[in-house]
Scaffold this active site. Structure first.
Site, PDB file in Angstrom:
ATOM      1  N   HIS A 199       3.404  -6.840   4.523  1.00  0.00           N
ATOM      2  CA  HIS A 199       2.143  -6.533   4.823  1.00  0.00           C
ATOM      3  C   HIS A 199       1.579  -6.879   6.284  1.00  0.00           C
ATOM      4  O   HIS A 199       2.204  -7.559   6.969  1.00  0.00           O
ATOM      5  CB  HIS A 199       0.902  -7.327   3.812  1.00  0.00           C
ATOM      6  CG  HIS A 199       1.074  -6.865   2.490  1.00  0.00           C
ATOM      7  ND1 HIS A 199       0.147  -5.829   2.065  1.00  0.00           N
ATOM      8  CD2 HIS A 199       1.944  -7.196   1.270  1.00  0.00           C
ATOM      9  CE1 HIS A 199       0.249  -5.685   0.740  1.00  0.00           C
ATOM     10  NE2 HIS A 199       1.385  -6.332   0.464  1.00  0.00           N
TER      11      HIS A 199
ATOM     12  N   HIS B 116       0.719  -1.189  -0.123  1.00  0.00           N
ATOM     13  CA  HIS B 116      -0.001  -0.080  -0.081  1.00  0.00           C
ATOM     14  C   HIS B 116       0.780   1.243   0.018  1.00  0.00           C
ATOM     15  O   HIS B 116       2.093   1.239  -0.309  1.00  0.00           O
ATOM     16  CB  HIS B 116      -0.753   0.033   1.140  1.00  0.00           C
ATOM     17  CG  HIS B 116      -1.691  -1.304   1.403  1.00  0.00           C
ATOM     18  ND1 HIS B 116      -2.700  -1.893   0.532  1.00  0.00           N
ATOM     19  CD2 HIS B 116      -1.474  -2.446   2.207  1.00  0.00           C
ATOM     20  CE1 HIS B 116      -2.980  -2.910   0.737  1.00  0.00           C
ATOM     21  NE2 HIS B 116      -2.229  -3.397   2.073  1.00  0.00           N
TER      22      HIS B 116
ATOM     23  N   GLU C 113       2.397 -11.596   5.632  1.00  0.00           N
ATOM     24  CA  GLU C 113       1.230 -10.669   6.532  1.00  0.00           C
ATOM     25  C   GLU C 113       1.758 -11.134   7.911  1.00  0.00           C
ATOM     26  O   GLU C 113       1.632 -12.222   8.383  1.00  0.00           O
ATOM     27  CB  GLU C 113      -0.173 -11.386   6.135  1.00  0.00           C
ATOM     28  CG  GLU C 113      -0.858 -11.486   4.899  1.00  0.00           C
ATOM     29  CD  GLU C 113      -1.540 -10.307   4.560  1.00  0.00           C
ATOM     30  OE1 GLU C 113      -1.319  -9.328   5.391  1.00  0.00           O
ATOM     31  OE2 GLU C 113      -1.838  -9.828   3.551  1.00  0.00           O
TER      32      GLU C 113
ATOM     33  N   GLU D 180      -1.712   0.289   8.157  1.00  0.00           N
ATOM     34  CA  GLU D 180      -0.953  -0.618   7.524  1.00  0.00           C
ATOM     35  C   GLU D 180       0.315  -0.220   6.512  1.00  0.00           C
ATOM     36  O   GLU D 180       1.240  -0.758   6.756  1.00  0.00           O
ATOM     37  CB  GLU D 180      -1.709  -1.581   6.820  1.00  0.00           C
ATOM     38  CG  GLU D 180      -0.900  -2.848   6.101  1.00  0.00           C
ATOM     39  CD  GLU D 180      -1.664  -3.645   5.073  1.00  0.00           C
ATOM     40  OE1 GLU D 180      -1.039  -4.833   4.653  1.00  0.00           O
ATOM     41  OE2 GLU D 180      -2.856  -3.467   5.017  1.00  0.00           O
TER      42      GLU D 180
END
Length: 311
Positions: free
Chosen positions: A193, A101, A275, A138
């Site tokens: 992430h 992101h 993640e 995030e």
């Protein structure tokens, strides 16, 4: 709430052997437990800032860019630092780090909602990512861990490039993220992430590319090497952070295989998504918002990458 943003002292990444149990992983096509897509694929048209990211994939240094004060290292441009790299076990190796992101995505929802080709279909250019309940984004987390990881890998002699460093309005789109790694001919790409799942869902997982062939996607040459990279990262990440593999994705292996992520589908070099934990669970969130834990996360990633590249 104030976050623990002071970076602890870094140390050189130590090469460790991969846990045998994770080296032999059974690849299954499972879905991710409700978290947002971490990366993206295929762009239909040029987007603002795209040229800057392409240059970042080709040059080792650039102008300083804005970043959070919690960064574990200096926040240079999208690629590595300008200072000469030390000689080390990763000299001659190129690693691309893909911070999931972009903090600016939230201000460019129209652009990031544009659909792009991921080989198996079409998906949004990017997403805003998730956050903890008290607002730790995030995108902020991924940049911080990526900076820390870059410092550790450069200390081992690796040439490190970031897909972005919050130095563009939004994105890059998921297809461009894949292209940056491909054009760099990276020996390994890691997309950083944090998940956004239900309370009670805890732990980390590493997402591996499935066998995909269609459109511009063909992962046949990277499935095995990416699985090796992912297994090594999972073993070291668990050992270094003390976090357990996900209790909701991957059958307690810490490994998950997906065919719907453009950043993996369009990659031609070994690549995984990590993640690091679930931002929506209070216990995991307490770890993710801690600078000392983020340093451990970066060290676990660095050890896994080093083990893979030396193996």
């Amino acid at each position: 709430m104030p976050y623990d943003d002071s970076p602890p002292p870094t140390r050189r990444a130590r090469p460790l052997s991969v846990a045998a149990a994770l080296a032999a992983v059974c690849l299954t096509a499972a879905g991710c437990g409700g978290g947002p897509e971490a990366d993206g694929a295929g762009a239909a048209s040029p987007r603002p800032g795209a040229d800057a990211a392409s240059r970042a994939a080709q040059t080792p240094s650039g102008p300083a860019s804005p970043s959070d004060s919690d960064s574990g290292s200096d926040s240079g441009s999208g690629s590595g630092s300008a200072k000469p790299l030390p000689k080390g076990p990763l000299t001659g190796r190129t690693v691309v780090i893909d911070p999931g992101h972009n903090p600016g995505n939230r201000d460019h929802t129209r652009e990031i909602n544009e659909k792009v080709d991921i080989g198996t279909g079409r998906k949004e250019c990017d997403t805003t990512g998730t956050s903890t309940d008290d607002g730790y984004a995030e995108a902020r987390f991924t940049l911080d861990v990526s900076h820390r990881l870059r410092t550790l890998l450069e200390a081992e002699g690796a040439l490190v490039r970031l897909t972005h460093d919050a130095d563009r309005p939004f994105g890059p789109c998921i297809d461009e993220r894949a292209r940056i790694g491909n054009e760099a001919k990276a020996d390994a790409v890691v997309s950083v992430h944090a998940d956004g799942s239900a309370v009670g869902n805890r732990g980390f997982h590493v997402i591996l590319p499935a066998g995909v062939k269609g459109g511009g996607a063909d992962t046949s040459k990277i499935v095995k090497s990416s699985a090796d990279l992912g297994a090594r990262i999972a073993g070291h990440f668990a050992r270094t952070t003390g976090s357990a593999p996900s209790n909701y994705v991957g059958g307690n292996t810490g490994l998950d295989t997906r065919n719907d992520l453009g950043g993996l589908n369009l990659s031609t070099v070994p690549k995984v998504f990590v993640e690091c934990g679930n931002m929506r669970d209070p216990k995991d969130a307490a770890l993710l918002t801690s600078a000392s834990w983020r340093q451990k996360a970066a060290q676990g990633l660095a050890d896994g990458i080093t083990g893979y590249l030396k193996g």
